[in-house]
Design a protein around this motif. Structure first.
Motif, PDB file in Angstrom:
ATOM      1  N   ILE A  24      -9.333 -45.936  71.883  1.00  0.00           N
ATOM      2  CA  ILE A  24      -9.604 -47.077  70.995  1.00  0.00           C
ATOM      3  C   ILE A  24      -9.543 -46.546  69.565  1.00  0.00           C
ATOM      4  O   ILE A  24     -10.398 -45.777  69.123  1.00  0.00           O
ATOM      5  N   ALA A  25      -8.501 -46.962  68.896  1.00  0.00           N
ATOM      6  CA  ALA A  25      -8.312 -46.471  67.522  1.00  0.00           C
ATOM      7  C   ALA A  25      -9.371 -47.070  66.609  1.00  0.00           C
ATOM      8  O   ALA A  25     -10.005 -46.363  65.806  1.00  0.00           O
ATOM      9  N   LYS A  26      -9.559 -48.364  66.738  1.00  0.00           N
ATOM     10  CA  LYS A  26     -10.556 -49.006  65.874  1.00  0.00           C
ATOM     11  C   LYS A  26     -11.046 -50.284  66.548  1.00  0.00           C
ATOM     12  O   LYS A  26     -10.268 -51.072  67.073  1.00  0.00           O
ATOM     13  N   LEU A  27     -12.336 -50.463  66.539  1.00  0.00           N
ATOM     14  CA  LEU A  27     -12.925 -51.712  67.031  1.00  0.00           C
ATOM     15  C   LEU A  27     -14.163 -51.984  66.197  1.00  0.00           C
ATOM     16  O   LEU A  27     -15.052 -51.123  66.063  1.00  0.00           O
ATOM     17  N   GLU A  28     -14.215 -53.173  65.633  1.00  0.00           N
ATOM     18  CA  GLU A  28     -15.389 -53.531  64.832  1.00  0.00           C
ATOM     19  C   GLU A  28     -15.893 -54.889  65.264  1.00  0.00           C
ATOM     20  O   GLU A  28     -15.108 -55.815  65.501  1.00  0.00           O
ATOM     21  N   LEU A  29     -17.197 -54.980  65.378  1.00  0.00           N
ATOM     22  CA  LEU A  29     -17.824 -56.252  65.706  1.00  0.00           C
ATOM     23  C   LEU A  29     -18.994 -56.431  64.743  1.00  0.00           C
ATOM     24  O   LEU A  29     -19.884 -55.580  64.652  1.00  0.00           O
ATOM     25  N   GLY A  30     -18.931 -57.510  63.976  1.00  0.00           N
ATOM     26  CA  GLY A  30     -19.976 -57.730  62.979  1.00  0.00           C
ATOM     27  C   GLY A  30     -21.282 -58.198  63.602  1.00  0.00           C
ATOM     28  O   GLY A  30     -21.318 -58.639  64.750  1.00  0.00           O
ATOM     29  N   ARG A  31     -22.372 -58.087  62.853  1.00  0.00           N
ATOM     30  CA  ARG A  31     -23.677 -58.568  63.349  1.00  0.00           C
ATOM     31  C   ARG A  31     -23.606 -60.070  63.562  1.00  0.00           C
ATOM     32  O   ARG A  31     -23.118 -60.800  62.702  1.00  0.00           O
ATOM     33  N   GLY A  32     -24.055 -60.512  64.687  1.00  0.00           N
ATOM     34  CA  GLY A  32     -24.026 -61.938  65.002  1.00  0.00           C
ATOM     35  C   GLY A  32     -22.681 -62.441  65.468  1.00  0.00           C
ATOM     36  O   GLY A  32     -22.543 -63.613  65.824  1.00  0.00           O
ATOM     37  N   GLU A  33     -21.705 -61.547  65.479  1.00  0.00           N
ATOM     38  CA  GLU A  33     -20.367 -61.976  65.896  1.00  0.00           C
ATOM     39  C   GLU A  33     -20.287 -62.045  67.416  1.00  0.00           C
ATOM     40  O   GLU A  33     -20.960 -61.302  68.122  1.00  0.00           O
ATOM     41  N   ARG A  34     -19.449 -62.969  67.914  1.00  0.00           N
ATOM     42  CA  ARG A  34     -19.315 -63.133  69.358  1.00  0.00           C
ATOM     43  C   ARG A  34     -17.861 -62.910  69.738  1.00  0.00           C
ATOM     44  O   ARG A  34     -16.973 -63.597  69.224  1.00  0.00           O
ATOM     45  N   ALA A  35     -17.635 -61.957  70.630  1.00  0.00           N
ATOM     46  CA  ALA A  35     -16.257 -61.629  70.988  1.00  0.00           C
ATOM     47  C   ALA A  35     -16.125 -61.429  72.493  1.00  0.00           C
ATOM     48  O   ALA A  35     -17.103 -61.110  73.175  1.00  0.00           O
ATOM     49  N   ALA A  36     -14.911 -61.650  72.964  1.00  0.00           N
ATOM     50  CA  ALA A  36     -14.626 -61.445  74.391  1.00  0.00           C
ATOM     51  C   ALA A  36     -13.566 -60.362  74.534  1.00  0.00           C
ATOM     52  O   ALA A  36     -12.658 -60.255  73.721  1.00  0.00           O
ATOM     53  N   VAL A  37     -13.746 -59.558  75.562  1.00  0.00           N
ATOM     54  CA  VAL A  37     -12.759 -58.522  75.870  1.00  0.00           C
ATOM     55  C   VAL A  37     -12.081 -58.922  77.176  1.00  0.00           C
ATOM     56  O   VAL A  37     -12.748 -59.238  78.157  1.00  0.00           O
ATOM     57  N   ILE A  38     -10.783 -58.901  77.134  1.00  0.00           N
ATOM     58  CA  ILE A  38     -10.049 -59.199  78.363  1.00  0.00           C
ATOM     59  C   ILE A  38      -9.146 -58.018  78.685  1.00  0.00           C
ATOM     60  O   ILE A  38      -9.016 -57.086  77.891  1.00  0.00           O
TER      61      ILE A  38
END
Lengths: 222, 392
Positions: A24-38
């Motif tokens: 994983i070169a780069k992954l960012e998730l902000g505070r309160g952010e909602r994301a899905a990984v598929i």
């Protein structure tokens, strides 16, 4: 970087036999952010969650969660960090069958003195069970719950410590459409209330519109 | 309760059968040697105390253990009888107070002990209610015997026939209870005491019947010759002694030849005891015993057996502990997934070990509690158990 809930930087992780390598070169998730990984089975989605939670440690690169570089912490420190600040929903629920639903939800409090099992914690656990439709089943042993009920208990256990980061591995995998909606509402609602970041692994592409963003784990290698 | 202890308790509660078997096995492993030791020690103390309180026992030749157990505990097989004249013989020496003991019959499963008032004084037995027997046919009942038989002063007890089908044998005698003894904490509590002559009445050696010499008694008389009267079976033989028929009771033959189980001798001091023992030295017709010595010999055998048994139990204990450890190891293997979940959630290092440790501690604690309870019960009933074992 400190305002990032999750930050992966040039992470490389492989299993001992060399058959599997996650980059994983780069992954960012902000505070309160909602994301899905598929991603397809075996592509490393669960491993990504384990790295974010500090269950696994990368061979190279850095993982920062809640502003803490957990990849640099020792095992004891990562455990301390995880039990207090990260909520985890496992793919196969991983409830303790000899405990009641309520005791399963309160399990983190029984494992560490860093979390205080007081009336507020009990009330929060009961409230979560109530909100997931298990209000009358708190005293029922986990092995006497249906699959859907077990899944909801697992979600309640992840939420009870009011985590800053919520990591869920297929949280709606075994549920019917109605219950999928309820669980997702619960996860999203609780994450919103606590201002927690939410990272969900899912196969179900129908759910993706409910998230602010989604990404395929294979595209993260750069 | 700490969180880990709570989780351990819930796990054990969920697996009640396995936990119960483990607790029972461990409890037995702890109880068997400890209980045996307590049982033997308590019994030895009780046996020694009773034996020391009885300076000398005189009886017919035979098993010293049988004679001592019959004299002290009113149990065991009946030793060969010794004649009543032995009491007079000891009294005439002036070296000890002789107390006759006749232990053969039972009532409601309790031994009927024929003796004299001197027995109550020497044993320091006190009457809690009523009074001691004063005339033939009266009895005084030990505290636990009274409770078991449900009798009070004024009630009656009937002696048990020795053999139901022996028409020529011993007939039951109805005895009036005149008093209940205060608890003494020994075998006297479980016995029924009568005058030795009453015991002989039960045996048929002293008896009373309707007057055969008076007017109007010819109906049952078969022959009269030289003061000897032969009667048929229509003559009424009394099985209860009342003020009206008391005078009809009489001895046949020489009372000095009447049988006793033993004679207890209470010398006033050690010198008299030594002298009295010297009088019986070399006697083939009698034996004189120091119950303390007999009991010590008996206990030496018991202690030797105890050592062997404890050693054998030790081996069983090692095997049981090994099986217990195996159960926990296998259980831990089966629970790998559960333990992995705890780690993933963030349980501190050592939590799994603490959890298993708590489960072992709870099982061990429960086993110790059970074993402690069993040891307590064993200690409580130790004298009774050992006496029964010895008597059988």
């Amino acid at each position: 970087m400190a305002d990032r809930a999750i930050h992966f930087d040039n992470v490389r992780f492989g299993y001992g036999d060399g058959d599997f390598m996650l980059r994983i070169a780069k992954l960012e998730l902000g505070r309160g952010e909602r994301a899905a990984v598929i991603g397809p089975s075996g592509s490393g989605k669960t491993t990504l969650l384990h790295l974010a939670a500090g269950i696994a440690v990368p061979e190279e690169g850095a993982v920062r969660t809640c502003g803490v570089e957990i990849s640099g912490l020792d095992d004891a420190a990562r455990r301390r960090f995880r039990i207090r600040r990260v909520g985890l929903v496992f793919q196969e629920f991983e409830l303790l069958d000899h405990l009641s639903a309520l005791d399963n939800v309160l399990l983190p409090y029984r494992l560490t003195r860093a979390l205080r099992l007081d009336d507020a914690a009990r009330a929060r656990a009961e409230s979560l069970l109530q909100r997931t439709g298990l209000g009358g089943k708190g005293s029922r042993r986990a092995d006497r719950l249906s699959q859907g009920e077990r899944q909801r208990v697992a979600v309640c256990r992840a939420l009870v410590v009011e985590p800053e980061v919520l990591l869920a591995d297929e949280p709606t995998g075994n549920l019917d459409t109605d219950n999928k909606g309820r669980i997702l509402d619960l996860l999203l609602g609780c994450a919103d209330e606590a201002g927690a970041a939410l990272l969900v692994v899912t196969h179900d592409r129908d759910l993706l519109p409910r998230f602010e963003r989604s990404f395929d784990v294979r595209e993260l290698s750069g | 309760m700490s969180g880990v202890a709570y989780l351990a308790a819930r796990y054990l509660a969920r697996h009640k059968l396995v936990s119960g078997v483990l607790v029972a096995a461990l409890a037995l492993v702890v109880f068997l040697p400890a209980g045996l030791r307590v049982l033997v020690r308590h019994s030895a103390e009780a046996l020694r105390a009773r034996a020391i309180a009885t300076p000398l026992v005189v009886g017919a030749p035979g098993s010293p253990v049988d004679l001592v157990l019959a004299s002290l505990y009113f149990e065991s097989g009946a030793p060969q009888p010794v004649p009543f004249s032995e009491v007079q013989h000891i009294d005439e020496t002036g070296l000890a107070e002789a107390v006759p003991l006749h232990v053969r019959f039972r009532t409601g499963g309790k031994a009927i002990v024929g003796t004299t008032l001197a027995y109550f004084r020497q044993r320091e037995l006190r009457v809690a209610s009523g009074r001691l027997p004063a005339v033939l046919g009266e009895c005084v009942v030990g505290a636990s015997a009274a409770r078991d038989l449900g009798v009070r002063p004024g009630d009656t007890l009937v002696s048990s026939p020795e053999t139901v089908f022996d028409l020529a044998g011993v007939y039951p005698l109805r005895m009036r209870v005149t008093g209940i003894l205060a608890p003494a904490g020994g075998p006297d509590d479980a016995a029924v005491f009568v005058d030795v002559k009453t015991a002989w009445i039960i045996q048929g050696l002293v008896h009373g019947h309707s007057d055969l010499a008076g007017p109007g008694s010819d109906a049952g008389v078969l022959a009269r010759e030289e003061g000897r009267i032969t009667a048929n079976a229509s003559v009424v033989e009394y099985n209860e002694i009342t003020p009206e028929n008391l005078d009809s009771f009489h001895f046949h033959g020489d009372p000095g030849a009447y049988p006793l189980t033993a004679v207890l001798a209470f010398p006033p001091e050690a010198r008299s005891r030594a002298l009295l023992m010297g009088r019986y030295e070399g006697s083939e017709a009698r034996q004189i015993l120091r119950p303390g010595g007999v009991i010590d010999e008996l206990l030496a055998t018991v202690f030797a057996v105890e050592k062997s048994v404890v050693a054998a139990i030790g081996l069983v204990a090692v095997a049981t502990l090994a099986v217990g450890a195996l159960v926990f190891v296998l259980s831990a293997r089966l629970r790998r997934r559960e333990f992995a979940t705890l780690v993933k959630i963030g349980a501190p290092r050592g939590t799994v070990a603490a959890l298993l440790g708590a489960e072992i501690a709870l099982v061990t604690g429960a086993a110790l509690l059970v074993a402690g309870g069993l040891v307590f019960v064993a200690a409580r009933f130790a004298p009774l158990l050992l006496r029964s074992a010895l008597a059988s």
